[in-house]
Structures are given as structure tokens and as C-alpha cells.
Design a protein around this motif. Structure first.
Motif, PDB file in Angstrom:
ATOM      1  N   ILE A  66       0.798  -1.248   0.128  1.00 45.19           N
ATOM      2  CA  ILE A  66      -0.073   0.087  -0.205  1.00 45.19           C
ATOM      3  C   ILE A  66       0.947   1.187   0.112  1.00 45.19           C
ATOM      4  CG2 ILE A  66      -1.481   1.353   1.178  1.00 45.19           C
ATOM      5  CD1 ILE A  66      -3.035  -1.117   2.271  1.00 45.19           C
ATOM      6  N   ALA A  67       1.949   1.175   0.748  1.00 46.14           N
ATOM      7  CA  ALA A  67       2.906   2.493   0.669  1.00 46.14           C
ATOM      8  C   ALA A  67       3.513   2.782  -0.422  1.00 46.14           C
ATOM      9  CB  ALA A  67       3.920   2.094   1.853  1.00 46.14           C
ATOM     10  N   GLN A  68       3.792   1.561  -0.991  1.00 39.93           N
ATOM     11  CA  GLN A  68       4.495   1.857  -2.545  1.00 39.93           C
ATOM     12  C   GLN A  68       3.488   2.259  -3.433  1.00 39.93           C
ATOM     13  OE1 GLN A  68       5.878  -1.896  -3.706  1.00 39.93           O
ATOM     14  NE2 GLN A  68       7.619  -1.762  -2.199  1.00 39.93           N
ATOM     15  N   TRP A  69       2.187   1.754  -3.340  1.00 41.84           N
ATOM     16  CA  TRP A  69       0.932   2.088  -4.387  1.00 41.84           C
ATOM     17  C   TRP A  69       0.423   3.600  -4.161  1.00 41.84           C
ATOM     18  CZ3 TRP A  69      -4.239   1.864  -2.612  1.00 41.84           C
ATOM     19  CH2 TRP A  69      -5.220   1.756  -3.696  1.00 41.84           C
ATOM     20  N   LEU A  70       0.474   3.939  -2.880  1.00 34.87           N
ATOM     21  CA  LEU A  70       0.170   5.143  -2.528  1.00 34.87           C
ATOM     22  C   LEU A  70       1.086   6.180  -3.108  1.00 34.87           C
ATOM     23  CD1 LEU A  70      -1.628   4.838   1.081  1.00 34.87           C
ATOM     24  CD2 LEU A  70      -2.532   5.173  -1.030  1.00 34.87           C
ATOM     25  N   THR A  71       2.510   6.013  -2.874  1.00 34.57           N
ATOM     26  CA  THR A  71       3.526   6.794  -3.462  1.00 34.57           C
ATOM     27  C   THR A  71       3.509   7.166  -4.816  1.00 34.57           C
ATOM     28  OG1 THR A  71       5.002   6.012  -1.605  1.00 34.57           O
ATOM     29  CG2 THR A  71       6.181   7.013  -3.565  1.00 34.57           C
ATOM     30  N   GLU A  72       3.020   5.858  -5.567  1.00 37.97           N
ATOM     31  CA  GLU A  72       2.922   6.315  -7.009  1.00 37.97           C
ATOM     32  C   GLU A  72       1.711   6.899  -7.508  1.00 37.97           C
ATOM     33  OE1 GLU A  72       2.808   2.262  -9.151  1.00 37.97           O
ATOM     34  OE2 GLU A  72       4.993   1.701  -7.971  1.00 37.97           O
ATOM     35  N   PHE A  73       0.653   6.843  -6.697  1.00 36.70           N
ATOM     36  CA  PHE A  73      -0.700   7.476  -6.991  1.00 36.70           C
ATOM     37  C   PHE A  73      -0.666   9.113  -6.537  1.00 36.70           C
ATOM     38  CE2 PHE A  73      -4.873   8.622  -6.029  1.00 36.70           C
ATOM     39  CZ  PHE A  73      -5.437   8.508  -7.529  1.00 36.70           C
ATOM     40  N   TYR A  74      -0.142   9.330  -5.416  1.00 32.33           N
ATOM     41  CA  TYR A  74      -0.123  10.752  -4.782  1.00 32.33           C
ATOM     42  C   TYR A  74       1.303  11.320  -4.962  1.00 32.33           C
ATOM     43  CZ  TYR A  74      -4.474   9.539  -2.471  1.00 32.33           C
ATOM     44  OH  TYR A  74      -5.910   9.210  -2.146  1.00 32.33           O
ATOM     45  N   LYS A  75       2.167  10.821  -5.453  1.00 32.82           N
ATOM     46  CA  LYS A  75       3.655  11.254  -5.691  1.00 32.82           C
ATOM     47  C   LYS A  75       4.032  12.298  -4.710  1.00 32.82           C
ATOM     48  CE  LYS A  75       3.128  10.495 -10.722  1.00 32.82           C
ATOM     49  NZ  LYS A  75       2.339   9.294 -10.470  1.00 32.82           N
TER      50      LYS A  75
END
Ligand SMILES: Cc1ncc(COP(=O)(O)O)c(C=O)c1O
Length: 463
Positions: A66-75
């Protein structure tokens, strides 16, 4: 939450439910979930931890993913780490958990709720001792009215000082938590019910205000991934966005000067959920905030006893995220389907109800999303009466604005407003519903009395 058979069958017209904020069953990824479940259960290295009590903070691989996925989405400017994430049983369960850990029903002065508000949150506040302490905060096209909130909180602080309300008395001091003086609850992006998105400037001001008054802003960021352009006739090969429209309040809280110390609890919590982008029955969500806040969320008594919420389904969600299946589902199924439904509903309301004086919100927005659209009825037409007649004469169920008013605070009302949902019914039903609503509205504008009377019970049957 279900519609009793007897209520749907007594009317000569078929029921059309534009109140229910559920995903259409046609959009539930049953095959992908079945594949994920089978692969998890066939692999004991994942199945055993999934079937035992999970660590308090949740299934570790899911927190990472989730941490990686949110980093990609919210930048955000710095990568999100797993320490900022706690796994939850969805946004509703977690709202209750946050209040249990981070508020004291006497010391915490108020819950400030941006209105119109997600109506099912009210009961969660009441359950945690805040009945009589919920206060509505107005919003405009840019979002929450900051000046109003600042004035009201100052007033509330004055009263707290007069009453000597200086420390928590109901709950003991605990190393993993603090008690906030105020809670602010909002849905900043593609809101339920107003469909509004709070501007960047208001987001910054809200974080600053929360810092000034020792408030925790809980934002339900549950619709952010469902977004499309507001053009009614888009290009055939429309490309969908893969990054967020704006930073969340938690992203701003991390960077707004002065940057908080690593051990601070911070003043914002993002309440995330897979309910709208996967399936509500999976009951998996996440909380993101400072590492201290995320850890505090995980220290709920019920979690310490029963393990992390939704532990088994967390392992399925992890597979779907890690393998890119969920992202593909959002991009290729959900965004096109919801965009098409939104365009169908909004286009029809504009064409059919617009000439009768029905108005929509934020018409100049380039990007829209979520599950709902908020409309204002013409002068002289009360939404409660319109909604009642739609139900009784045409068997169309919609939510009147009054449902979204903060209980106990009648300073802000929504007498001429209604919320329409486009996630549950198919497009042909929505077209039909808009036509039936027009029939009712025409009669009301001509002053014609109600024709049918269907005693069909409580509104909650249709949620
Ligand atoms: C703003 C908002 N918060 C929370 C929820 C419920 O989320 P969950 O299913 O994760 O509990 C909804 C669902 O309608 C919602 O609109």
C-alpha cells in the motif's frame, strides 16, 4: 441495509434506487478475487499468517505494498513508508477506532463536520460520546469555510477554558496515543454527498488551522482513485488518469513548514478503503498518518485482542495490488464504467431537469469523480416533498438534502438539495429515473397535489 421484497413489489412501476451508494454488482471483480484467494490458500507461507491473528499494524506485506502504491498515485515529495500505514477493517470501522484511541468524550470539545456530510458517520460519533458535540461547518465551491471554523473553534476554546477543561478525565494517559482537543471530519475529494473537491489553498489552510488548535483532521479519502474528465462527450480512446488530482491533507501535513518532528502524532489522518475500488464486503482499508499516529490506530483494545482487522482478506488484497490486478481493474473497468454512468446521469439531468430549474454543483470542474452528484431543486420546491413524491408516485428513491444535515445543529440545512448516486443502477435505469423525476417536478411546479400514496416505510431500507 436491504430492500424488503414487499416494498419493491407493491408499486406498478419498477423500483429505481438512486440513493444506494454501493458499487454495481456488474463491477465486482469476482474472478480476480477467486484467483487471489486460491493462490493465497494454496501457499502456506501466506495462508498460515492469513488464517492466524495478524500483527496489530496489519499484514506486513500489505502495508508495504500500500505504501508503494500510494507513493505512485499521490507522488508526495518523500516516499510513503510502511510505518505510516495501519491496516483497518475499512473507513467506517477505522473512524470508530480513531475516536476510541485519540479522543476523550469530555476533554475533546467538538467534532466539526463539513456539511452536507456523509450521513452514516454521525452514528459513529454518537457511539463514541459525541452526541450534542457535533457541529456543522459550511463549504463553498472551494471547500470548507476556514474563517467560520476558526471563529467557532476559538469560541469553543473559550468555553473549555471557562469550564477548566484542561486534561482528559475519562481515559488514562497512554504512551501510544494522545487526546486531541478537536476532531474535524471531511471528504476532501469527490465528496459524498456534495461531489465537491476542496482546493489546494483550503487544504493548506485546514492543516494550519488543525495545528493551531490541536485538532485531528480525519479525511475519508475513499473516492480519490475514481476520476475522469467532466466532458459529456469524451474522445473514444479516452485515457484515464493514473495519479491523484491533488495532494491529500496528510501529504500537506508532512511538508507544511515547520515540518513535524519524527515522533509527532501530526494533525491529519487519511482514512482509505478498498470498498469503492474493489468490493465493500472485503472490508479492508488503511489508515495513513505519521508513524506515531498509525501505530496508535493499531493499538485499539479490540485489535490487541483479536489481531489486525480483516487479516485473511488483507492477504487477497495484497496479491491483487502487488500483481497490478487492482490497478488494471480501476483503469480498464471502473474508471470507464463510472465515467460513462456519470456522463449519462449528468447529461440527462441537464437536458431533462435543467430546463425546469434543477442545478448541479461546480460546473466548471475539469476532473470529477466518486459515486454521487448533488443537485439543487428550483425555487419553491422542497426536496423532502419532491423525494417523497418520487418514491410514492414513481417508485424512484433518491436522498433529500436533510439526510446530510448534522444532527443537533440546525444552523445549516439543505432544504432544496438532493443527492443522486450513479454507481448502483445501470444507465438505462438512470435515464428512466430522470424521466420519472421530471413528471413529479412538472406536477409540483404546476401546484398539482400528490396522486399516489405508497406507505413504504423507512428510508434506511434503501441504503
Ligand atoms: C465518505 C465515506 N466514508 C466511508 C464510507 C464507508 O467506507 P467503508 O466501506 O470503507 O467502511 C463511505 C461509503 O459510502 C463513504 O462515502
Amino acid at each position: 441495509m436491504t430492500t424488503p421484497e414487499s416494498l419493491t413489489n407493491t408499486h406498478s412501476k419498477s423500483l429505481i434506487n438512486l440513493l444506494r451508494g454501493w458499487p454495481s454488482t456488474t463491477l465486482l471483480p469476482t474472478q480476480a478475487l477467486s484467483d487471489a484467494a486460491q493462490s493465497v490458500l494454496a501457499d502456506t507461507s501466506v495462508a498460515y499468517p492469513g488464517l492466524l491473528y495478524g500483527p496489530d499494524e496489519g499484514h506486513p506485506p500489505l502495508r508495504n505494498t500500500i505504501a508503494q502504491w500510494l507513493t505512485e498515485f499521490y507522488k508526495p515529495s518523500e516516499a510513503i513508508t510502511k510505518e505510516r500505514i495501519a491496516i483497518t477493517g475499512g473507513a467506517s470501522q477505522n473512524l470508530g477506532g480513531i475516536l476510541q484511541v485519540f479522543t476523550d468524550p469530555l476533554y475533546t470539545r467538538n467534532v466539526w463536520i463539513v456539511a452536507p456530510a456523509y450521513m452514516l458517520a454521525f452514528r459513529v460519533f454518537v457511539d463514541n460520546g459525541f452526541s450534542g458535540k457535533m457541529q456543522a461547518v459550511p463549504e463553498d465551491e472551494e471547500g470548507i469555510d476556514i474563517e467560520f471554523l476558526r471563529r467557532e473553534i476559538e469560541e469553543s476554546e473559550k468555553k473549555a477554558q471557562e469550564h477548566g477543561n484542561t486534561e482528559a478525565t475519562t481515559k488514562p494517559a497512554r504512551p501510544y496515543a494522545k487526546y486531541y482537543k478537536h476532531i474535524i471530519y471531511c471528504v476532501p475529494t469527490f465528496a459524498n454527498p456534495s461531489s465537491r473537491t476542496m482546493s489546494l489553498e483550503r487544504r493548506r489552510s485546514l492543516v494550519q488551522l488543525a495545528r493551531d488548535f490541536d485538532a485531528l483532521v480525519v479525511s475519508d479519502d475513499v473516492y480519490d482513485f475514481l476520476q475522469w474528465t467532466s466532458t459529456i462527450s469524451p474522445a473514444a480512446n479516452e485515457e484515464f488518469r493514473t495519479s491523484a488530482i491533488l495532494p491529500r491533507l496528510v501529504d500537506i501535513d508532512r511538508t507544511l513548514s515547520p515540518a513535524p518532528a519524527a515522533t509527532d502524532f501530526g494533525n491529519t489522518l487519511s482514512n482509505g478503503s478498498f470498498s469503492k475500488i474493489l468490493a465493500p464486503g472485503v472490508r479492508v482499508g488503511w489508515a495513513e498518518g505519521s508513524a506515531a499516529l498509525a501505530y496508535g490506530v493499531s493499538q485499539l483494545g479490540t485489535t490487541c485482542s483479536g489481531g489486525a482487522p480483516s487479516q485473511l482478506t488483507s492477504t487477497y488484497v495484497e496479491r491483487l495490488l502487488k500483481q497490478g490486478v487492482l490497478d488494471r481493474h480501476i483503469r480498464t473497468r471502473l474508471q470507464p464504467a463510472y465515467a460513462s454512468r456519470w456522463r449519462c446521469l449528468v447529461g440527462n439531468v441537464e437536458r431533462v431537469l435543467g430546463p425546469l430549474g434543477v442545478k448541479g454543483p461546480q460546473s466548471d470542474r475539469e476532473i470529477v469523480g466518486g459515486f454521487f452528484v448533488w443537485y439543487t431543486l428550483p425555487e419553491g420546491v422542497l426536496a423532502e416533498e419532491f423525494v417523497k413524491r418520487c418514491r410514492e408516485e414513481e417508485n424512484v428513491v433518491v436522498a433529500p438534502g436533510s439526510v446530510f444535515e448534522v444532527p443537533g445543529d440546525d444552523s445549516i440545512s439543505f432544504e432544496r438539495d438532493m443527492r443522486l448516486c450513479f454507481s448502483w443502477e445501470d444507465e438505462d435505469k438512470m435515464v428512466e429515473a430522470v424521466g420519472r423525476m421530471r413528471a413529479v417536478l412538472e406536477k409540483m411546479l404546476k401546484g398539482e397535489k400528490q396522486t399516489a400514496n405508497m406507505n413504504d416505510g423507512e428510508m434506511k431500507h434503501f441504503w
